[in-house]
Write a protein that holds these residues in place. Structure first.
Motif, PDB file in Angstrom:
ATOM      1  N   HIS A   1       0.810  -1.227  -0.124  1.00 50.06           N
ATOM      2  CA  HIS A   1      -0.116  -0.040   0.063  1.00 50.06           C
ATOM      3  C   HIS A   1       0.897   1.096   0.014  1.00 50.06           C
ATOM      4  CE1 HIS A   1       0.635  -1.016   4.246  1.00 50.06           C
ATOM      5  NE2 HIS A   1       0.517   0.266   4.444  1.00 50.06           N
TER       6      HIS A   1
ATOM      7  N   ILE B   1       7.870   6.002   7.614  1.00 47.53           N
ATOM      8  CA  ILE B   1       7.499   5.622   5.883  1.00 47.53           C
ATOM      9  C   ILE B   1       7.232   6.827   5.285  1.00 47.53           C
ATOM     10  CG2 ILE B   1       5.773   4.408   4.536  1.00 47.53           C
ATOM     11  CD1 ILE B   1       5.389   2.591   7.007  1.00 47.53           C
TER      12      ILE B   1
ATOM     13  N   GLN C   1       3.795   7.796   7.259  1.00 46.48           N
ATOM     14  CA  GLN C   1       3.197   6.896   8.399  1.00 46.48           C
ATOM     15  C   GLN C   1       4.329   6.448   9.301  1.00 46.48           C
ATOM     16  OE1 GLN C   1       1.794   2.834   7.798  1.00 46.48           O
ATOM     17  NE2 GLN C   1       0.210   3.266   8.797  1.00 46.48           N
TER      18      GLN C   1
ATOM     19  N   HIS D   1       3.583  -4.112   5.848  1.00 44.91           N
ATOM     20  CA  HIS D   1       4.084  -4.424   7.168  1.00 44.91           C
ATOM     21  C   HIS D   1       3.534  -5.443   7.885  1.00 44.91           C
ATOM     22  CE1 HIS D   1       1.644  -0.862   8.133  1.00 44.91           C
ATOM     23  NE2 HIS D   1       2.348  -0.250   7.314  1.00 44.91           N
TER      24      HIS D   1
ATOM     25  N   HIS E   1       4.833  -0.096   0.293  1.00 46.59           N
ATOM     26  CA  HIS E   1       5.338  -0.968   1.270  1.00 46.59           C
ATOM     27  C   HIS E   1       4.374  -1.791   1.784  1.00 46.59           C
ATOM     28  CE1 HIS E   1       3.251   2.230   3.478  1.00 46.59           C
ATOM     29  NE2 HIS E   1       3.142   1.535   4.540  1.00 46.59           N
TER      30      HIS E   1
ATOM     31  N   HIS F   1       1.091   5.232   1.220  1.00 45.97           N
ATOM     32  CA  HIS F   1       0.411   6.536   2.097  1.00 45.97           C
ATOM     33  C   HIS F   1       0.463   7.916   1.247  1.00 45.97           C
ATOM     34  CE1 HIS F   1      -0.350   3.829   5.255  1.00 45.97           C
ATOM     35  NE2 HIS F   1       0.956   3.510   5.375  1.00 45.97           N
TER      36      HIS F   1
HETATM   37 MN    MN Z   1       1.615   1.618   6.044  1.00 43.69          MN
END
Ligand code: MN
Length: 132
Positions: free
Chosen positions: A51, A87, A58, A95, A93, A53
Motif C-alpha cells: 500500500h 514511512i 506513516q 508491514h 510498502h 500513504h
Molecule cells: Mn503502511
C-alpha cells in the motif's frame, strides 16, 4: 482483555481494512484527536497488502513481537520492540508479523491535507515465505 500487552488489543480489524490483510489482525484506535494513532496486532504470518500513504506518511512504533517492514525494491527489514519505522509518503510498502510470532505496532498517520491510503496487491506466499 486477554492479550493486551501495553495498549489495548482491541477488536478484529473491521472489514473495510481486513480485506487488505492476509490473516487475522486486531485494531484499537487510541486517538483521532489531531493525529490518528492505532494499535495494530498481527497474528503470526499476518501482513497487510502492499500500500501507499499519499501526502502524509506513516510512522510505526513497534511494541511487541517480531515482524517485517518492506519498501518496494528494498530488502525486508526485521522489526522488534522499540523499533521506529518512518514511512515517507508515496512509498509502496507492507508491514506485518513474522511467520512464528505475533507482532504489534502503533501506526501513526502523519497528518497532511488531502491524505489518503491506496491499497494494492497482497504480498504473495512465495514472497513472504522467503523471509526467515
Ligand atoms: Mn503502511
Amino acid at each position: 482483555m486477554e492479550s493486551d500487552v501495553l495498549f489495548k488489543k482491541g477488536e478484529p480489524m473491521p472489514e473495510t481494512f481486513a480485506k487488505y490483510f492476509t490473516g487475522n489482525a486486531f485494531l484499537e484506535m487510541l486517538t483521532t484527536d489531531g493525529v490518528s494513532i492505532g494499535n495494530v496486532t498481527f497474528e503470526p504470518s499476518c501482513r497487510n497488502n502492499w500500500h501507499i500513504h499519499h501526502k502524509g506518511g506513516q510512522i510505526l512504533l513497534v511494541t511487541n513481537g517480531r515482524g517485517w517492514y518492506q519498501a518496494e525494491g528494498e530488502p525486508a527489514r526485521e522489526l522488534k520492540p522499540g523499533d521506529v519505522v518512518n514511512i515517507p509518503p508515496e512509498v509502496k510498502h507492507w508491514h506485518g508479523a513474522a511467520k512464528d510470532s505475533l507482532f504489534t505496532h502503533l501506526a501513526v498517520e502523519v497528518p497532511a491535507e488531502g491524505s489518503s491510503n491506496e491499497w494494492l496487491e497482497p504480498v504473495t506466499d512465495e514472497e513472504y515465505n522467503k523471509l526467515p
